[in-house]
Design a protein around this motif. Structure first.
Motif, short mmCIF file in Angstrom:
data_model
loop_
_atom_site.label_atom_id
_atom_site.label_comp_id
_atom_site.label_asym_id
_atom_site.label_seq_id
_atom_site.Cartn_x
_atom_site.Cartn_y
_atom_site.Cartn_z
N ARG A 1 0.86 -1.19 0.00
CA ARG A 1 0.00 0.00 0.00
C ARG A 1 0.90 1.23 0.00
NH1 ARG A 1 -2.71 3.65 3.39
NH2 ARG A 1 -4.79 4.23 2.60
N SER B 1 -2.76 -2.92 -2.49
CA SER B 1 -3.75 -2.80 -1.42
C SER B 1 -4.22 -1.35 -1.31
CB SER B 1 -3.11 -3.26 -0.10
OG SER B 1 -3.99 -3.09 0.98
N GLY C 1 -6.89 -2.94 4.32
CA GLY C 1 -5.95 -3.54 5.25
C GLY C 1 -5.10 -4.66 4.71
N ASP D 1 7.18 -7.88 3.33
CA ASP D 1 6.69 -6.52 3.25
C ASP D 1 7.34 -5.81 2.07
OD1 ASP D 1 6.23 -5.57 6.78
OD2 ASP D 1 5.12 -6.90 5.43
N TYR E 1 -3.92 -5.11 10.47
CA TYR E 1 -2.65 -5.48 11.09
C TYR E 1 -2.81 -6.59 12.13
CZ TYR E 1 -0.53 -1.37 8.93
OH TYR E 1 -0.06 -0.44 8.03
N ARG F 1 16.64 -6.19 9.90
CA ARG F 1 15.50 -5.76 9.07
C ARG F 1 15.30 -4.26 9.23
NH1 ARG F 1 9.42 -5.07 9.97
NH2 ARG F 1 8.39 -5.91 8.13
O1 LIG Z 1 -3.64 -1.57 4.22
C1 LIG Z 1 -2.49 -2.01 4.10
C2 LIG Z 1 -1.44 -1.66 5.00
C3 LIG Z 1 -0.16 -2.16 4.79
N1 LIG Z 1 0.07 -2.99 3.73
C4 LIG Z 1 1.42 -3.49 3.48
O2 LIG Z 1 1.79 -4.35 4.53
C5 LIG Z 1 3.20 -4.22 4.79
C6 LIG Z 1 3.40 -3.82 6.24
O3 LIG Z 1 2.69 -2.62 6.46
P1 LIG Z 1 3.40 -1.34 7.17
O4 LIG Z 1 4.73 -1.11 6.55
O5 LIG Z 1 2.40 -0.26 7.15
O6 LIG Z 1 3.57 -1.89 8.65
P2 LIG Z 1 4.88 -1.72 9.55
O7 LIG Z 1 5.94 -2.54 8.87
O8 LIG Z 1 5.20 -0.27 9.59
O9 LIG Z 1 4.47 -2.28 10.85
C7 LIG Z 1 3.72 -3.19 3.80
O10 LIG Z 1 4.24 -3.84 2.68
C8 LIG Z 1 2.47 -2.40 3.44
O11 LIG Z 1 2.54 -1.79 2.17
C9 LIG Z 1 -0.94 -3.37 2.88
O12 LIG Z 1 -0.70 -4.15 1.94
N2 LIG Z 1 -2.20 -2.88 3.09
#
Ligand SMILES: O=c1ccn([C@@H]2O[C@H](COP(=O)(O)OP(=O)(O)O)[C@@H](O)[C@H]2O)c(=O)[nH]1
Ligand SMILES: O=C(O)[C@@H](COP(=O)(O)O)O[C@H]1O[C@H](CO)[C@@H](O)[C@H](O)[C@H]1O
Length: 324
Positions: free
Chosen positions: A45, A77, A109, A130, A222, A249
């Motif tokens: 996203r 997404s 999400g 990710d 999440y 990471r």
């Molecule tokens: O509605 C959403 C929110 C997040 N993501 C993806 O899920 C992964 C993890 O999200 P984010 O980076 O926001 O979470 P963090 O790593 O900061 O906890 C990333 O590839 C985002 O692009 C997604 O596909 N849809």
């Protein structure tokens, strides 16, 4: 740590070889012997800044130069930037969540993106990464596949790593994984102590057998990672789970406020699986200060979930066709 968690940690934690030490031929041979296809899925996203390099590296290194990976799919997404175009140009197949299982509607999400990825991929083994990863992660895919290709008892593998934290361009060597350390780990230790050996229970890099992934629900947004971990523990037992040390990471970090809402979603998912339920409405109220006073701001953190993909008629029909 409880004896079962400690034994698991000692017996089921391996280290991924560095890129120059990977036995690629050995992995390819193991893949061939198992007759498995491998899919890599990147939920994305608004990741135009990082998704292209990730995709091109995986495509070149693990699809073209070797045949470790058979399919590379970016699930768009609800992006509002050029994520889809960047990912496609870099060599990925790109599908929008809104275009998958249309009769089931679409929900926002990450959990939705991952659930729907099962309906558009064919791999017996599915690797999830990710799309905001930074730095050298070329060894992640083979590292996650290793336990699945070499041990038939392993059904699901989570990456673990140290997590530097970058805020406003300043990076410190630790401090990342804030929701993990302040919410998920305490909850898991309290409610599922057998999972205490997982170093990064919320980490976004993991891989599993489709035969297991299609049998569990996908929590929304999440909540998906902690939901999968608890549900797969129930499905395959601790002995079917593993973790692999991937080193470090780095990713694009969110604000504390955003992670507060993420923590709310994690708590909501845990409560649902622990047999409780958040209060009506499942709202999380956070506060900002506008200079004159505190301003409340509520967000919905109660999550719906998608059913096991194996129960979806369209998926069953597709599986029958793919099985020929
Ligand atoms: O509605 C959403 C929110 C997040 N993501 C993806 O899920 C992964 C993890 O999200 P984010 O980076 O926001 O979470 P963090 O790593 O900061 O906890 C990333 O590839 C985002 O692009 C997604 O596909 N849809
Ligand atoms: O591990 C965590 O605490 C959070 C936040 O990490 P940071 O504090 O931004 O490094 O990141 C993970 O959690 C999300 C919810 O499970 C996953 O979807 C992300 O992939 C993962 O990065």
């Amino acid at each position: 740590m409880r004896p079962d968690a400690r034994a698991w940690f000692r017996g089921r934690t391996t280290s991924a070889p560095s890129l120059d030490a990977i036995d690629v031929d050995g992995l390819i041979s193991a893949k061939r012997r198992s007759g498995s296809r491998v899919s890599v899925v990147l939920p994305a996203r608004n990741e135009q800044a990082t998704v292209g390099l990730l995709v091109s590296d995986i495509a070149e290194r693990w699809m073209h130069r070797t045949r470790l990976v058979d399919e590379l799919v970016v699930v768009d997404s609800d992006s509002t930037d050029a994520t889809a175009a960047v990912a496609r140009a870099a060599g990925a197949e790109v599908v929008a969540t809104t275009d998958v299982l249309i009769s089931h509607g679409t929900r926002p999400g990450k959990g939705e993106a991952l659930w729907k990825s099962l309906a558009v991929t064919t791999g017996d083994l599915v690797v999830f990464l990710d799309s905001d990863l930074k730095g050298d992660v070329s060894h992640y895919v083979p590292g996650l596949l290793g336990p699945l290709l070499t041990d038939p008892h392993v059904q699901y593998v989570k990456g673990c790593y140290t997590r530097p934290l970058e805020i406003d361009g300043v990076s410190v060597p630790s401090g990342g994984g804030r929701v993990t350390e302040l919410t998920a780990r305490p909850l898991l230790n309290a409610l599922w102590p057998e999972l205490a050996g997982f170093v990064q229970p919320l980490g976004g890099e993991y891989a599993g057998r489709r035969s297991a992934l299609e049998q569990v629900p996908f929590a929304g947004a999440y909540g998906v990672e902690i939901g999968l971990l608890v549900d797969l523990l129930e499905l395959v037992g601790l002995g079917g789970l593993a973790q692999v040390d991937l080193g470090v990471r780095r990713h694009t970090s969110q604000s504390q406020e955003a992670l507060g809402a993420m923590a709310g979603q994690v708590v909501s998912t845990v409560l649902a699986r622990a047999g409780s339920a958040p209060a009506a409405g499942g709202l999380l109220t956070q506060f900002r200060h506008d200079g004159a006073g505190f301003v409340p701001r509520s967000t919905a953190v109660a999550l719906d979930e998608r059913p096991p993909m194996a129960t979806v008629p369209e998926y069953q029909a597709r599986a029958a066709i793919l099985a020929g």
